[in-house]
Scaffold this motif. Structure first.
Motif, mmCIF file in Angstrom:
data_model
loop_
_atom_site.group_PDB
_atom_site.id
_atom_site.type_symbol
_atom_site.label_atom_id
_atom_site.label_comp_id
_atom_site.label_asym_id
_atom_site.label_seq_id
_atom_site.Cartn_x
_atom_site.Cartn_y
_atom_site.Cartn_z
ATOM 1 N N ASP A 200 46.818 -8.313 -21.908
ATOM 2 C CA ASP A 200 46.539 -8.763 -21.831
ATOM 3 C C ASP A 200 44.804 -8.986 -21.314
ATOM 4 O OD1 ASP A 200 45.209 -12.084 -21.323
ATOM 5 O OD2 ASP A 200 47.491 -12.695 -20.651
ATOM 6 N N ASP B 166 57.244 -5.673 -9.340
ATOM 7 C CA ASP B 166 58.208 -6.935 -10.500
ATOM 8 C C ASP B 166 57.546 -7.073 -11.476
ATOM 9 O OD1 ASP B 166 59.317 -8.074 -8.224
ATOM 10 O OD2 ASP B 166 57.436 -8.521 -7.369
ATOM 11 N N TYR C 149 54.701 -7.572 -12.887
ATOM 12 C CA TYR C 149 53.573 -8.080 -13.623
ATOM 13 C C TYR C 149 52.267 -7.242 -13.273
ATOM 14 C CZ TYR C 149 56.606 -11.854 -13.156
ATOM 15 O OH TYR C 149 57.712 -12.574 -12.811
ATOM 16 N N CYS C 150 51.316 -7.872 -14.609
ATOM 17 C CA CYS C 150 49.671 -7.292 -13.581
ATOM 18 C C CYS C 150 49.290 -8.116 -12.719
ATOM 19 C CB CYS C 150 48.562 -8.039 -15.130
ATOM 20 S SG CYS C 150 47.545 -7.082 -14.423
ATOM 21 N N CYS D 268 46.015 -9.956 -14.200
ATOM 22 C CA CYS D 268 46.177 -11.307 -15.207
ATOM 23 C C CYS D 268 47.426 -11.858 -14.310
ATOM 24 C CB CYS D 268 45.678 -11.574 -15.865
ATOM 25 S SG CYS D 268 46.462 -10.799 -16.947
ATOM 26 N N GLY D 269 48.543 -11.009 -13.352
ATOM 27 C CA GLY D 269 49.820 -12.105 -14.241
ATOM 28 C C GLY D 269 50.725 -11.901 -14.980
ATOM 29 N N ARG D 270 49.935 -11.685 -16.215
ATOM 30 C CA ARG D 270 50.824 -11.339 -17.880
ATOM 31 C C ARG D 270 52.741 -10.269 -16.694
ATOM 32 N NH1 ARG D 270 49.526 -11.298 -22.511
ATOM 33 N NH2 ARG D 270 51.130 -11.346 -24.072
ATOM 34 N N LEU D 271 53.279 -10.286 -17.315
ATOM 35 C CA LEU D 271 54.241 -9.630 -17.010
ATOM 36 C C LEU D 271 54.524 -8.408 -18.421
ATOM 37 C CD1 LEU D 271 57.107 -9.303 -15.960
ATOM 38 C CD2 LEU D 271 58.384 -10.447 -18.049
ATOM 39 N N PRO E 227 62.704 -12.388 -21.674
ATOM 40 C CA PRO E 227 61.234 -11.778 -20.853
ATOM 41 C C PRO E 227 61.841 -10.784 -20.511
ATOM 42 C CG PRO E 227 61.991 -13.607 -19.114
ATOM 43 C CD PRO E 227 62.258 -13.791 -20.331
ATOM 44 N N ARG E 228 62.595 -9.590 -19.679
ATOM 45 C CA ARG E 228 63.168 -8.791 -19.391
ATOM 46 C C ARG E 228 64.583 -8.541 -20.556
ATOM 47 N NH1 ARG E 228 61.969 -10.776 -14.848
ATOM 48 N NH2 ARG E 228 60.106 -9.232 -14.050
ATOM 49 N N TRP F 210 48.438 -15.569 -3.658
ATOM 50 C CA TRP F 210 47.788 -15.369 -4.651
ATOM 51 C C TRP F 210 47.850 -15.884 -6.174
ATOM 52 C CZ3 TRP F 210 49.723 -13.016 -9.622
ATOM 53 C CH2 TRP F 210 48.760 -12.088 -10.353
ATOM 54 N N PRO G 192 46.466 -15.484 -10.380
ATOM 55 C CA PRO G 192 46.451 -14.456 -11.082
ATOM 56 C C PRO G 192 44.787 -14.698 -11.913
ATOM 57 C CG PRO G 192 47.448 -16.022 -12.624
ATOM 58 C CD PRO G 192 48.082 -16.425 -11.182
ATOM 59 N N GLN G 193 44.118 -13.907 -11.552
ATOM 60 C CA GLN G 193 42.441 -14.202 -12.938
ATOM 61 C C GLN G 193 42.287 -14.993 -13.707
ATOM 62 O OE1 GLN G 193 40.627 -10.383 -14.524
ATOM 63 N NE2 GLN G 193 39.230 -10.218 -12.597
ATOM 64 N N GLU H 49 55.479 -13.781 -20.868
ATOM 65 C CA GLU H 49 55.745 -14.422 -18.982
ATOM 66 C C GLU H 49 54.459 -13.743 -18.803
ATOM 67 O OE1 GLU H 49 59.572 -13.856 -17.113
ATOM 68 O OE2 GLU H 49 58.173 -13.843 -15.276
ATOM 69 N N ARG H 50 53.929 -14.881 -17.415
ATOM 70 C CA ARG H 50 53.089 -14.925 -16.313
ATOM 71 C C ARG H 50 53.085 -14.856 -15.627
ATOM 72 N NH1 ARG H 50 47.783 -13.526 -17.870
ATOM 73 N NH2 ARG H 50 46.943 -15.076 -19.540
ATOM 74 N N LEU H 51 52.966 -14.434 -14.763
ATOM 75 C CA LEU H 51 53.151 -14.421 -13.307
ATOM 76 C C LEU H 51 52.372 -16.033 -12.677
ATOM 77 C CD1 LEU H 51 55.370 -14.331 -10.120
ATOM 78 C CD2 LEU H 51 53.471 -12.214 -10.028
#
Lengths: 318, 418
Positions: free
Chosen positions: A35, A44, A46-47, A50-53, A79-80, B226, B228-229, B287-289
């Motif tokens: 991403d 876990d 996640y990036c 940006c949090g992307r798995l 997702p997994r 937290w 994400p960006q 998926e995104r955190l």
């Protein structure tokens, strides 16, 4: 994750008896977040930016031994990949082999770890029986299941989490010296035997629908119910008393064994529909074809397929 | 000891949706370990302006004495008499039986004089807290009037200077004080605001407030978030036991992480927070955190919970409403409907008041907030609560109207169905 860990997780056979025929998957270099291009991934998955798995090494794994091969795939929706497989072959023609497939329950915590530790623990026990004729196969099958259950229970979990404790389904297949194949199952992962004469499904489901059908309800009605796939037995700390379905399948003719998760059989559950795909090409060809088929059908769940080419005992056929 | 965190959300979003909502429940451990006893500091501010003359002053003297009796040995306390000035009548010192007897004699002799300068009172309280280091600083402030004896912006400035110095519970006795004035203090200083309609009720209220303050065992607990960006933290509200928007209190930790103060906690205390984050949508089936939430106790982050976003084409998944999110969204709407209704009443717009308060009655009924429904029933005649059919009362008691205003943000938890 180190290269050693990767090997271990992919082949699932930390065994002294494991032959050198195992392929060593090359650990893929992290190419950066798909991403944002970030390089740091948290524990876990996640990036960190940006949090992307991130795609995981377990998203798609193929293992090819001599007479058996397996493919596991996270599918298109989940997702997994919470399925795990473990396979070991002592020889080159599946006279002695062990296979375990577990499917993490998606409403439980750490479902991916549950299936992983169960499959690893079980195959370690089964592997010891492969070259030790003093070990009873049905006994080893029961021991492997108990060891898998202990491994799942040992996982740390959070009582305050809405998701339940780590849980998974289980199916194993074990053969030694060209004898019968012994399978055991809990939940809705399945084993099938395909041969010109005596094809059979070797594992009844522990599911709501199976219970209803056993109680006399029309299979078409039971299978159409929204609760149909709810499993009634599993491995985990909150599991009902373990009551595995243990089946011994005599091998009198050449055939193929299929061990799979519901991510496959949701789209084709009958021997008639599965047989043409199972019988195609090499075991890896067949496993890839079955995986591809499940993805084409929508890939709504994780897919795991293990195919074994099984020949009768060399001594009797010789 | 460790705090516990849990998250309620529907992580499934339709394609291209950006808004992620979650209710985060934070629970303090039921028992706090040995050696965690925090040092408590208390300041009691009593209004002695001229308007307190008579029953109010007599009750305030009694209530202050009752409050002093609740202060534990070893805690520190001070008492300030407030009018157009702020006078320290009992300086900050450790609580002992002798010290409390002395303090009760002092408050028993309080006399009335002068005006009301609440900002000055807060600044004096802050000075007293600065005299002794403590883990938990709590102030109880009582007034019966409007802040009118100091420069217009003095209160606002005083509040700003006190943020993070102490927590403050505000009480107004009678009906001549301004709800918004005290709310501006209690919101910024992580406290509560309420009306004490009759002076005779002051002692019980003071006892309860000081007992609660003395039960606190861990100070300086933060909620670390937290995101994400590329995302935007829309809001973080405390939603139980009362709705308080904490969004503006965020302190940056790093470019993607902020801390929100939550104040002091008693053993076994549990609160809910509504977190709303706008994130960049990922493709369907990815998926995104959306947030990583942790509790920070004494500067140490512990206990992490994840708020996830998963995009899906399956409407059965994305259309599911998280009951906890819906429950608190309903109560937020309820508090707003009451505020709008009371504002309309004050300007004489009966039609708008009827619509807004009728909607409030319906919402209170929907979320099963019986306390708020009872308060509404003192202001309107309810014909049918589930549909919000009401009539305005021909005469409304000012105290009832103010009680509704102060307590409209008090929430209830979702009913547990076992």
């Amino acid at each position: 994750m180190s290269a050693d860990d990767c090997f271990c997780e992919c082949c699932g056979a930390p065994l002294a008896a494991a032959p050198a025929a195992h392929p060593t998957p090359a650990p893929s270099e992290p190419a950066g977040c798909v991403d944002c291009g970030g390089s740091a991934v948290d524990p876990d998955g996640y990036c960190e930016r940006c949090g992307r798995l991130q795609s995981a090494p377990t998203d798609h794994i193929e293992i090819e031994l001599e007479a058996l091969a397996g493919v596991t795939d996270k599918g298109l929706v989940h997702p997994r990949n919470e399925d795990s497989m473990a396979l070991v072959e002592l020889d080159t023609d599946a006279q002695s082999f062990a296979v375990v497939v577990c499917d993490g329950v998606s409403t439980s915590q750490h479902a991916d770890q549950a299936s992983r530790v169960a499959a690893d623990a079980a195959v370690a026990v089964l592997g010891k029986a492969l070259d030790d004729p003093s070990i009873d196969l049905v006994g080893a099958t029961a021991d492997a299941l108990a060891t898998a259950q202990a491994a799942v229970i040992a996982l740390v979990w959070d009582r305050t989490d809405a998701l339940g404790p780590p849980s998974c389904t289980y199916v194993s297949a074990l053969r030694r010296d060209g004898g019968a194949v012994v399978t055991a199952s809990i939940g809705d992962t399945r084993a099938y035997w395909f041969a010109s004469q005596g094809s059979a499904r070797l594992s009844p489901d522990d599911s709501w629908a199976a219970d209803q059908i056993a109680g006399g309800v029309d299979p078409a009605i039971a299978e159409a119910d929204p609760r149909a796939h709810a499993i009634t037995h599993w491995l985990g700390v909150d599991a009902p008393a373990l009551a595995p379905h243990v089946v011994t399948q005599a091998i009198d003719e050449p055939g193929r064994l299929l061990v799979c998760s519901d991510g496959l059989w949701n789209y084709a559950s009958t021997i008639e529909r599965l047989a043409p795909m199972v019988q195609s090409g090499s075991p890896l060809d067949a496993a890839q074809i079955l995986n591809h088929f499940a993805l084409e059908q929508g890939g709504h769940d994780n897919i795991t397929v293990v195919v074994v080419t099984v020949a009768p005992s060399k001594e009797t056929s010789a | 000891m460790s705090f516990e965190l849990s998250v309620a959300e529907n992580e499934y979003l339709p394609a291209d949706a950006a808004e992620v909502n979650a209710i985060v429940t934070v629970a303090a451990p039921a028992t706090l370990g040995v050696g965690t006893t925090a040092k408590l500091c208390e300041v009691i501010v009593v209004d002695i302006s001229t308007s307190m003359q008579g029953a109010r002053l007599r009750s305030a003297r009694e209530a202050a004495a009752v409050a002093v009796d609740q202060i534990l040995d070893g805690a520190h306390f001070a008492i300030i008499a407030g009018n157009h000035r702020a006078t320290v009548i009992v300086p900050m010192a450790e609580s002992t039986p002798e010290r409390r007897t002395f303090a009760k004699q002092i408050v028993g002799n309080l006399q009335c004089e002068g005006g009301t300068a609440i900002g000055t009172w807060l600044e004096k309280a802050s000075e007293q807290f600065a005299l002794t280091p403590g883990d938990i600083h709590h102030c109880l402030l009582l007034t019966d009037g409007k802040d009118e004896s100091e420069a217009h912006n003095q209160l606002e400035q005083a509040i700003a200077s006190c943020i993070g110095q102490f927590q403050c519970d505000c009480r107004g006795v009678g009906t001549n004080w301004i709800v918004e004035e005290l709310r501006s203090i209690s919101s910024a200083l992580l406290g509560t605001v309420d009306i004490v309609p009759e002076p005779s009720l002051l002692s019980a209220e003071f006892a309860r407030i000081i007992q609660t303050a003395m039960s606190k065992q861990v100070g300086d607990v933060g909620l670390r978030v937290w995101t994400p960006q590329g995302s935007h933290l829309q809001y973080l509200k405390e939603v139980f036991p009362a709705e308080e928007d904490r969004t503006s209190m965020a302190t940056p930790v790093n470019p993607l992480t902020v801390d929100f103060p939550t104040g002091a906690w008693a053993a076994g205390e549990s609160r809910d927070y509504h977190l709303c984050v706008h994130v960049t949508p990922a493709p369907v089936n990815e998926e995104r955190l959306a947030a990583r939430v942790s509790i920070v106790v004494n500067g140490e982050p512990t206990e992490v919970s994840l708020v996830r976003a998963r995009w899906t084409d399956d409407e059965a998944l994305s259309a599911r409403i998280c009951p906890e999110v819906a429950h608190y969204t309903g109560q937020s709407d309820l508090a707003q409907a009451i505020a709008d209704g009371l504002e309309a009443l004050q300007v004489g717009d009966q039609q708008t008041a009827t619509v807004k308060l009728g909607n409030a009655v319906k919402l209170a009924s929907d979320v099963n907030n019986t306390q708020t429904l009872k308060l509404l029933q003192r202001v309107v005649d309810v014909d049918d609560a589930p549909t919000g059919t009401i009539r305005l009362k021909s005469s409304i008691d000012k105290a009832d109207e103010m009680a509704l205003d102060t307590r409209r943000t008090v929430t209830v938890r979702i009913a547990v169905k076992d």
